[in-house]
Scaffold this motif. Structure first.
Motif, mmCIF file in Angstrom:
data_model
loop_
_atom_site.group_PDB
_atom_site.id
_atom_site.type_symbol
_atom_site.label_atom_id
_atom_site.label_comp_id
_atom_site.label_asym_id
_atom_site.label_seq_id
_atom_site.Cartn_x
_atom_site.Cartn_y
_atom_site.Cartn_z
ATOM 1 N N GLU A 6 0.829 -1.200 0.000
ATOM 2 C CA GLU A 6 0.000 0.000 0.000
ATOM 3 C C GLU A 6 0.865 1.251 0.000
ATOM 4 O O GLU A 6 1.982 1.252 0.528
ATOM 5 C CB GLU A 6 -0.916 0.043 1.227
ATOM 6 N N SER A 7 0.320 2.318 -0.571
ATOM 7 C CA SER A 7 0.987 3.624 -0.547
ATOM 8 C C SER A 7 -0.075 4.703 -0.681
ATOM 9 O O SER A 7 -1.233 4.415 -0.990
ATOM 10 C CB SER A 7 2.010 3.737 -1.682
ATOM 11 N N GLY A 9 -0.847 7.041 1.788
ATOM 12 C CA GLY A 9 -1.354 7.591 3.035
ATOM 13 C C GLY A 9 -0.624 8.867 3.417
ATOM 14 O O GLY A 9 0.364 9.258 2.794
ATOM 15 N N LEU A 20 -5.304 6.163 -2.140
ATOM 16 C CA LEU A 20 -4.448 5.054 -1.742
ATOM 17 C C LEU A 20 -4.267 4.096 -2.916
ATOM 18 O O LEU A 20 -5.173 3.906 -3.714
ATOM 19 C CB LEU A 20 -5.048 4.295 -0.565
ATOM 20 N N CYS A 22 -2.685 0.107 -3.984
ATOM 21 C CA CYS A 22 -2.269 -1.216 -3.515
ATOM 22 C C CYS A 22 -1.718 -1.955 -4.726
ATOM 23 O O CYS A 22 -2.482 -2.339 -5.629
ATOM 24 C CB CYS A 22 -3.442 -1.971 -2.916
ATOM 25 N N TRP A 36 -10.401 -3.048 0.700
ATOM 26 C CA TRP A 36 -9.702 -2.192 1.667
ATOM 27 C C TRP A 36 -10.386 -2.333 3.022
ATOM 28 O O TRP A 36 -11.621 -2.338 3.098
ATOM 29 C CB TRP A 36 -9.727 -0.726 1.231
ATOM 30 N N TYR A 79 -7.058 0.871 -6.222
ATOM 31 C CA TYR A 79 -7.026 2.219 -5.663
ATOM 32 C C TYR A 79 -8.215 2.432 -4.730
ATOM 33 O O TYR A 79 -9.260 1.805 -4.858
ATOM 34 C CB TYR A 79 -7.086 3.251 -6.783
ATOM 35 N N TYR A 93 -4.845 1.843 6.891
ATOM 36 C CA TYR A 93 -5.639 1.232 5.836
ATOM 37 C C TYR A 93 -4.870 0.049 5.239
ATOM 38 O O TYR A 93 -3.694 0.180 4.872
ATOM 39 C CB TYR A 93 -5.954 2.261 4.752
ATOM 40 N N THR A 113 -1.090 1.365 5.385
ATOM 41 C CA THR A 113 -0.616 2.740 5.213
ATOM 42 C C THR A 113 -1.447 3.643 6.120
ATOM 43 O O THR A 113 -2.667 3.505 6.195
ATOM 44 C CB THR A 113 -0.692 3.182 3.735
ATOM 45 N N VAL A 115 -3.382 6.792 7.486
ATOM 46 C CA VAL A 115 -4.135 7.969 7.056
ATOM 47 C C VAL A 115 -4.541 8.737 8.307
ATOM 48 O O VAL A 115 -5.173 8.173 9.200
ATOM 49 C CB VAL A 115 -5.378 7.584 6.237
#
Length: 119
Positions: A6-7, A9, A20, A22, A36, A79, A93, A113, A115
């Motif tokens: 994941e990225s 955040g 986000l 994945c 998610w 996403y 998340y 990630t 948030v």
């Protein structure tokens, strides 16, 4: 074995947006149900959104109308577009991929990630 990363955040003000991502290590996004989840401090992990292999989507009531899940099969990426963020959306998340093959469940999770929604 499948890896999910994941990225996207970060820290955002109330009312703001984040997207986000994945990324899967293999071409599974089109053949696994992708979802998610999130976990806030002191709370259990909860469902946020899901996209089926057929493309149908499902959302938790708390995020309906604000969050959108989508996938790009060519990029092996899912996403989560999050709009109108609220402080109560603050959580880690997690991305999830699941598939049942001949009654065997294959279930993979990312590392998460963070948030944070705060002014």
């Amino acid at each position: 074995q499948v890896q999910l990363v994941e990225s996207g955040g970060g820290l955002v003000q109330p009312g703001g947006s984040l997207r986000l991502s994945c990324a899967a290590s293999r071409s599974i996004v089109s053949i696994y149900a992708m979802a998610w989840y999130r976990q806030a401090p002191g709370k259990q992990r909860e469902f946020v959104a899901r996209v089926s292999t057929g493309g149908s989507t499902d959302y938790a009531d708390s995020v309906k109308g604000r969050f959108t899940i989508s996938r790009d099969n060519a990029k092996n990426t899912v996403y989560l577009q999050m709009n109108s963020l609220k402080p109560e959306d603050t959580a880690v998340y997690y991305c999830n991929a699941v598939r049942s093959i001949f009654a065997v469940m294959y279930d993979y999770w990312g590392q998460g990630t963070q948030v944070t929604v705060s002014s």
